[in-house]
Structure formats: structure tokens, C-alpha cells
Design a protein around this motif. Structure first.
Motif, PDB file in Angstrom:
ATOM      1  N   HIS A 140      20.782  35.426 -53.634  1.00 53.04           N
ATOM      2  CA  HIS A 140      19.516  35.286 -52.906  1.00 53.04           C
ATOM      3  C   HIS A 140      18.940  33.879 -53.099  1.00 53.04           C
ATOM      4  CE1 HIS A 140      18.938  39.220 -51.315  1.00 53.04           C
ATOM      5  NE2 HIS A 140      18.765  39.829 -52.467  1.00 53.04           N
ATOM      6  N   LEU A 141      18.990  33.401 -54.331  1.00 56.32           N
ATOM      7  CA  LEU A 141      18.396  32.106 -54.628  1.00 56.32           C
ATOM      8  C   LEU A 141      19.231  30.966 -54.059  1.00 56.32           C
ATOM      9  CD1 LEU A 141      17.162  32.708 -58.272  1.00 56.32           C
ATOM     10  CD2 LEU A 141      15.983  33.132 -56.102  1.00 56.32           C
ATOM     11  N   MET A 142      20.555  31.120 -54.018  1.00 56.07           N
ATOM     12  CA  MET A 142      21.396  30.111 -53.375  1.00 56.07           C
ATOM     13  C   MET A 142      21.057  30.011 -51.886  1.00 56.07           C
ATOM     14  SD  MET A 142      23.107  28.919 -55.867  1.00 56.07           S
ATOM     15  CE  MET A 142      23.764  29.367 -57.486  1.00 56.07           C
ATOM     16  N   ASP A 143      20.831  31.154 -51.254  1.00 51.24           N
ATOM     17  CA  ASP A 143      20.433  31.125 -49.849  1.00 51.24           C
ATOM     18  C   ASP A 143      19.063  30.493 -49.687  1.00 51.24           C
ATOM     19  OD1 ASP A 143      20.846  32.060 -46.973  1.00 51.24           O
ATOM     20  OD2 ASP A 143      18.936  33.004 -47.468  1.00 51.24           O
ATOM     21  N   LEU A 144      18.134  30.816 -50.603  1.00 50.51           N
ATOM     22  CA  LEU A 144      16.801  30.238 -50.530  1.00 50.51           C
ATOM     23  C   LEU A 144      16.863  28.726 -50.747  1.00 50.51           C
ATOM     24  CD1 LEU A 144      13.785  30.843 -50.214  1.00 50.51           C
ATOM     25  CD2 LEU A 144      13.668  31.159 -52.696  1.00 50.51           C
ATOM     26  N   GLY A 158      16.044  23.560 -48.807  1.00 48.23           N
ATOM     27  CA  GLY A 158      16.470  22.219 -49.191  1.00 48.23           C
ATOM     28  C   GLY A 158      17.673  21.657 -48.474  1.00 48.23           C
ATOM     29  N   GLY A 159      18.341  22.463 -47.644  1.00 49.75           N
ATOM     30  CA  GLY A 159      19.511  21.953 -46.933  1.00 49.75           C
ATOM     31  C   GLY A 159      20.810  22.228 -47.673  1.00 49.75           C
ATOM     32  N   PHE A 191      21.826  18.566 -53.876  1.00 46.68           N
ATOM     33  CA  PHE A 191      21.869  18.699 -52.424  1.00 46.68           C
ATOM     34  C   PHE A 191      22.496  17.458 -51.792  1.00 46.68           C
ATOM     35  CE2 PHE A 191      18.502  21.487 -53.851  1.00 46.68           C
ATOM     36  CZ  PHE A 191      18.637  22.613 -53.053  1.00 46.68           C
ATOM     37  N   GLU A 192      22.922  17.621 -50.555  1.00 48.35           N
ATOM     38  CA  GLU A 192      23.440  16.476 -49.798  1.00 48.35           C
ATOM     39  C   GLU A 192      22.395  15.369 -49.696  1.00 48.35           C
ATOM     40  OE1 GLU A 192      26.362  15.888 -48.824  1.00 48.35           O
ATOM     41  OE2 GLU A 192      27.428  17.799 -48.682  1.00 48.35           O
ATOM     42  N   SER A 193      21.118  15.741 -49.713  1.00 49.38           N
ATOM     43  CA  SER A 193      20.023  14.775 -49.623  1.00 49.38           C
ATOM     44  C   SER A 193      19.829  13.980 -50.908  1.00 49.38           C
ATOM     45  CB  SER A 193      18.719  15.511 -49.305  1.00 49.38           C
ATOM     46  OG  SER A 193      18.334  16.336 -50.399  1.00 49.38           O
ATOM     47  N   GLY A 194      20.452  14.431 -52.008  1.00 48.37           N
ATOM     48  CA  GLY A 194      20.227  13.837 -53.312  1.00 48.37           C
ATOM     49  C   GLY A 194      19.243  14.617 -54.162  1.00 48.37           C
ATOM     50  N   ALA A 195      18.499  15.547 -53.574  1.00 49.81           N
ATOM     51  CA  ALA A 195      17.569  16.377 -54.326  1.00 49.81           C
ATOM     52  C   ALA A 195      18.333  17.257 -55.324  1.00 49.81           C
ATOM     53  CB  ALA A 195      16.745  17.237 -53.382  1.00 49.81           C
ATOM     54  N   LEU A 196      17.621  17.716 -56.351  1.00 49.06           N
ATOM     55  CA  LEU A 196      18.205  18.545 -57.399  1.00 49.06           C
ATOM     56  C   LEU A 196      17.480  19.879 -57.467  1.00 49.06           C
ATOM     57  CD1 LEU A 196      18.456  15.823 -60.199  1.00 49.06           C
ATOM     58  CD2 LEU A 196      20.246  16.501 -58.581  1.00 49.06           C
TER      59      LEU A 196
END
Length: 337
Positions: A183-187, A192-193, A221-226
């Protein structure tokens, strides 16, 4: 589709009651269900006024149904879904979509070939406060997303043992990282992408079971976010929370200390102190139950052709992330996705 929607439910355990309630409120008829337990069938027949079957294949063969919910233990999701999709029946499948990517792909292909809806029941997408958070992020209200903390943790209500088949590796395929973490991976993806890599640690610390009861995973994330994804069956009480931090604000929501509310913390009017800022609070006027709302979204997709809120492809991606987490925990290394 303007006629009454006739529905079957495969697996009549605890979560199936949310599906039944969702169909009832959406104006659909649950006419039949399947469960191998005679005790469960007898109880649900009286409760739901629906025909009970020991075998889901018999139900699919004999009943004139247009849609099914699959609420079985994880290992049986794919066989039940493929049997329904092969008959041109719309499918709402409980998470995880399946236990391996090949089975997920088969389900997605079968739905596409039949031209029917396949929805994964990642119900958090149907939480009004999550919907609000997604809107605020899309509007740029917190700037660029930089960090996220996602948590689902409980202790099975204080029970001395893990309920049902959840502790069995063969039946469930994994422990809390799969059960709560999918669930959290989907969230994480929803807010966040796409995710570039995962690093996970896990252990079995409380229960005598074949799967993990405590896990932490870090995402890039691909965006660089963690992000930090924290799941446990060893946490007293119950917590479901998310926090999304950005360059211009933060979104925070938790049920840990009372009724969940979404706080948007920002510095619109002044820089303020370290712990101060401008606050905008969001409440769900009529939140209902996210599982029930998810069923309503499914019914609307079937009847009206509305976009599916959480597709089979979305379900596959959450499974892919969880499997990457298990690979990382085995190797002790980050896994590139």
C-alpha cells in the motif's frame, strides 16, 4: 452500463465485508460468493442473503455476474482473477495484485484482451486526505517534493498470534513489507512519481512466523527525492500516516493521536521560527471508509467508463517495489529498479 450490476466475491474473510458494503452503497447486487470454509459460507449466506459456493470456478460458471472482488489469501489472487477475466468479468483484486511479476503481467494482458476493468485495491488512493494531498502537490503548493515518510504499523490488536494465513510464506508470499508495504509503495508512487532504487532491512522480532514482522525501506525517486517506508506488526496500537516535504511546504497526516487531519505547513506570510509556520488544515467532511470508496470507484469505472483509480499496472509496480525490497534485504545492498 445502466442495468443493475451483479457481483460475486471470491474469498469471504474479514476484508470482504468492506467490499460487500461498498457494493451495497454503490447500488450493485452481491448475488454470490465463494469460500472453502463451510462455517464462513453459512455465516455469510445469512448476512449477505447471497448464494455461497465452496469453489470459485463453480460460482463463475453458474452465476450471471458482471464483476467480482477477489479477497482470498495472496497466493490465490492470480488464479481467481485469470478465471474471471477469461470469462469477460470485471475484476477488483485485493492487494498485492499477485506474488510475482509474470502473474501480474498475465492478469493485465487478460483484462486488456477481454476489454474489462482490472482494478487493484490500493485503497489509500481513495482516502479523501490523500486525494487532497495529491491535489496540493500537483498545484505546486509545497514546491518540489524532497522527502517522504510513509508508515503503517500495528500489533494485530494485541493478539498473541498473527491472524490467519498472514504468517505463512506459501499463502501470503511475505510479511509486513508485502502486506502493509505494498500500500505504501503505491502511495509513494502516487504522491512522488516513479522510484529509481530501494534499500530495505527487515526482521522477525515478535511472532513465530515464516515472514518478517518489522521492516524499513528507503526509496530514491527518479526526481531525486527520498522516502522512508516503515511497516510493522510489532507496534502497539495502530498507525497509518504520511508526510510529504517539499522546498516550499509540508503535508502531514496521521491517525496516531486522534482523528486524522491533513496539515499543510508553509511560510506564506513570514519566515517564522524553526518550529513555526503558517498552517492550513484539511478535514474530510464525509470520509467514509477508503475501502468502501475504492469499491465505489470500481463500480463507476465498470458502469460509466471512468478512469480506473488504481490500475493493474499500478498494482504490478507496487509488487515490483516490494520484491526489490526483499532482494535488497537478502543482499544487504540497494536494488536499482
Amino acid at each position: 452500463m445502466t442495468q443493475v450490476l451483479n457481483v460475486g466475491i471470491i474469498g469471504a474473510g474479514a476484508i470482504s465485508s468492506r467490499h460487500y458494503e461498498g457494493y451495497r452503497l454503490a447500488g450493485a447486487n452481491v448475488v454470490a460468493f465463494a469460500d472453502p470454509s463451510e462455517v464462513t459460507r453459512t455465516g455469510r449466506e445469512g448476512e449477505w442473503q447471497a448464494r455461497g459456493y465452496a469453489d470459485f470456478e463453480a460460482m463463475l460458471e453458474r452465476e450471471a455476474i458482471q464483476a467480482v472482488s477477489i479477497c482470498t489469501p495472496n497466493a490465490f489472487h492470480a488464479p481467481a482473477a485469470l478465471a474471471a477475466l477469461g470469462r469477460g468479468i470485471h475484476v477488483l483484486c485485493e492487494k498485492p495484485l499477485s506474488l510475482d511479476l509474470a502473474a501480474c503481467d498475465a492478469m493485465i494482458a487478460a483484462a486488456r484482451e477481454a476489454g474489462v476493468v482490472l482494478q487493484t485495491n490500493h485503497h489509500l488512493r481513495s482516502n479523501p486526505l490523500v486525494e487532497t494531498a495529491r491535489r496540493l502537490i500537483d498545484e505546486g503548493r509545497i514546491g518540489r517534493v524532497t522527502f517522504m515518510r510513509l508508515r503503517q504499523a500495528h500489533d494485530w490488536g494485541g493478539a498473541p498470534e498473527v491472524r490467519g494465513a498472514f504468517g505463512s510464506l506459501a499463502a501470503s508470499g511475505g510479511g509486513t513489507l508485502l502486506d502493509n508495504g505494498c500500500h505504501l509503495m503505491d502511495l509513494a508512487r502516487y504522491l512522488g512519481g516513479e522510484v529509481r532504487s530501494i534499500y530495505a532491512r527487515m526482521n522477525t522480532l515478535k511472532f513465530d512466523i515464516e515472514v518478517e514482522d518489522t521492516a524499513v525501506a528507503n526509496l530514491e525517486f527518479e526526481s531525486g527525492a527520498l522516502a522512508s517506508v516503515e511497516t510493522a506488526w510489532t507496534a502497539t496500537g495502530w498507525e497509518e500516516s504520511f508526510a510529504v516535504y517539499g522546498t516550499a511546504g509540508a503535508l502531514e497526516c496521521s491517525n496516531r493521536l486522534g482523528k486524522p487531519r491533513l496539515r499543510h505547513l508553509h511560510r506564506t506570510f513570514d519566515f517564522g521560527g524553526w518550529g513555526e509556520g503558517d498552517e492550513t488544515w484539511y478535514d474530510a467532511a464525509n470520509p467514509g471508509n477508503a475501502h468502501v470508496r475504492s469499491v465505489a470507484h470500481f463500480v463507476a469505472s465498470v458502469r460509466e467508463g471512468r478512469p480506473v483509480i488504481c490500475t493493474g499496472e499500478d498494482g504490478r509496480e507496487s509488487v515490483r517495489l516490494v520484491l526489490g525490497g526483499y532482494e535488497s534485504a537478502r543482499s544487504g545492498l540497494p536494488v536499482e529498479l
